[in-house]
Design an enzyme around this catalytic site. Sequence first.
Site, PDB file in Angstrom:
ATOM      1  N   MET A  38     -11.068   4.011   5.978  1.00 16.40           N
ATOM      2  CA  MET A  38      -9.789   4.234   5.292  1.00 16.40           C
ATOM      3  C   MET A  38      -9.317   2.980   4.572  1.00 16.40           C
ATOM      4  O   MET A  38      -9.420   1.873   5.080  1.00 16.40           O
ATOM      5  CB  MET A  38      -8.727   4.696   6.290  1.00 16.40           C
TER       6      MET A  38
ATOM      7  N   ASP B  61       0.877  -1.167   0.000  1.00 16.76           N
ATOM      8  CA  ASP B  61       0.000   0.000   0.000  1.00 16.76           C
ATOM      9  C   ASP B  61       0.918   1.222   0.000  1.00 16.76           C
ATOM     10  O   ASP B  61       2.138   1.102   0.173  1.00 16.76           O
ATOM     11  CB  ASP B  61      -0.872  -0.037   1.259  1.00 16.76           C
TER      12      ASP B  61
ATOM     13  N   ALA C 260     -13.632   9.864  10.062  1.00 20.74           N
ATOM     14  CA  ALA C 260     -12.950   9.918   8.770  1.00 20.74           C
ATOM     15  C   ALA C 260     -12.039   8.724   8.561  1.00 20.74           C
ATOM     16  O   ALA C 260     -11.853   8.260   7.432  1.00 20.74           O
ATOM     17  CB  ALA C 260     -12.154  11.216   8.654  1.00 20.74           C
TER      18      ALA C 260
ATOM     19  N   HIS D 114     -15.376   5.549   0.183  1.00 16.58           N
ATOM     20  CA  HIS D 114     -15.080   6.060   1.525  1.00 16.58           C
ATOM     21  C   HIS D 114     -16.096   7.138   1.907  1.00 16.58           C
ATOM     22  O   HIS D 114     -16.697   7.094   2.995  1.00 16.58           O
ATOM     23  CB  HIS D 114     -13.655   6.633   1.521  1.00 16.58           C
TER      24      HIS D 114
ATOM     25  N   ALA E 218       0.010   5.241   1.284  1.00 16.36           N
ATOM     26  CA  ALA E 218      -0.115   6.103   2.466  1.00 16.36           C
ATOM     27  C   ALA E 218      -0.233   5.278   3.736  1.00 16.36           C
ATOM     28  O   ALA E 218      -1.067   4.380   3.843  1.00 16.36           O
ATOM     29  CB  ALA E 218      -1.324   7.020   2.336  1.00 16.36           C
TER      30      ALA E 218
ATOM     31  N   LYS F 200     -11.789   6.168  -2.672  1.00 17.64           N
ATOM     32  CA  LYS F 200     -12.198   7.383  -1.982  1.00 17.64           C
ATOM     33  C   LYS F 200     -13.679   7.724  -2.173  1.00 17.64           C
ATOM     34  O   LYS F 200     -14.322   8.246  -1.261  1.00 17.64           O
ATOM     35  CB  LYS F 200     -11.298   8.552  -2.421  1.00 17.64           C
TER      36      LYS F 200
ATOM     37  N   ASP G  62      -1.705  -0.924   5.871  1.00 20.97           N
ATOM     38  CA  ASP G  62      -1.986  -0.373   7.203  1.00 20.97           C
ATOM     39  C   ASP G  62      -3.480  -0.270   7.488  1.00 20.97           C
ATOM     40  O   ASP G  62      -3.868   0.286   8.522  1.00 20.97           O
ATOM     41  CB  ASP G  62      -1.339   1.011   7.354  1.00 20.97           C
TER      42      ASP G  62
ATOM     43  N   ARG H 174     -11.145  -2.054  -2.738  1.00 24.17           N
ATOM     44  CA  ARG H 174     -10.937  -2.937  -1.599  1.00 24.17           C
ATOM     45  C   ARG H 174     -12.211  -3.087  -0.785  1.00 24.17           C
ATOM     46  O   ARG H 174     -12.973  -2.151  -0.684  1.00 24.17           O
ATOM     47  CB  ARG H 174      -9.837  -2.355  -0.685  1.00 24.17           C
TER      48      ARG H 174
END
Length: 277
Positions: free
Chosen positions: A57, A20, A53, A64, A22, A61, A194, A168
Site C-alpha cells: 500500500m 497523503d 493486499a 502495487h 487515503a 497502483k 500512513d 513512491r
Amino acid sequence: MSTLNTRRRQVGPLKAVVFDWAGTLLDYGSQAPVLAVVSVFRSFDVPVSIEEARGPMGMAKRDHLRTMLEMPRIAAAWQEVHRAPADEAAIDKLYARFLETQKTFLADHAKLIPGALEAVADCRRRGMRIGSTTGYTRELMEVIVPAAGAQGLEVDAMYCASDFAEGRPAPWMSFENARTLGVYPMAAIVKVDDTIVGVEEGLNAGMWSVGLSVSGNMIGLNEAEAAAMPAAELAAKRRTAVERMKASGAHFVIDSVAELPQVLDQIEKLLAAGDTP
C-alpha cells in the site's frame, strides 16, 4: 587540503506540509484501495488476503498489483488458475479492472478523518502551504477531490503516482509539490503519510517525515472496528505499527493527523536550534 563544512543551516520556519490522502486525510483505515484490490483478484479467480493486499500500500497502483503478483503464494496461485505466469498482459488486465472497481468504493470511503480539517487549518494559520500526494490516479482523484471539498477540505497542490514514471518511495511527487507551491528548502516541508513507502518518499525528498500508526494502512481498521476492538488488542496493534514506522525512518509517529499540530511545534523548535531532517 579540503575540509568538510559541518556548520548547521538556519532553515527558518516551516513553509509547507505534503499530505497523503487515503488513510491520512480521509478514509479511516484506508479501506477503499484494499477492498478494490481484493475484489479485483477475486474476479480473476485468485483470492488474496487483506494482509497481502495491504503489503504494498502506498505504491502507484500498477506497481502495487505487480508487487502482489510477485509474491510467491500469489504467483503460484495465478500460474495454477491461468496456466501461465502473470506477465505484463496480465497486469494490464488487472490494472484496467482495478480502475473500474476502485471507483465503486471511493465515494463510500471519502469521509474525512476526525481532526483533518482542524490540522489543515492549523497549518494555514502558521502560514504553511498545503500540498498532497497519492497512489491514486488523476481519474480516481476526480471522485475524491470533490467529495473532500464538499466537507471543507481543499489543498493547494496535488500530484498522483500516475503523473510520473516512478512512484513512491521515489521523491518526485514531493519535489513537484515543492516546485508548484514555491517553497524551499525541503527541510522546511513536512510529509505526512500512513504508509511505509510514503514515509520513505518524504525521507528521500529531504523532508521531515511523520508516520501515522492508527488511522490508516498500518492497522487498517475503520473507526467503528477500532472502537469495537478490545483496548489491549488495539494497543498491541498500535505498538507494532509504531515500531514499523520508526524502523522505516519516520522522524515522528502519531496516531492520526489530528495530532499533527503538536509535532509541528516540535519541528519548529528543532529548526530554530539548527537541526534539519
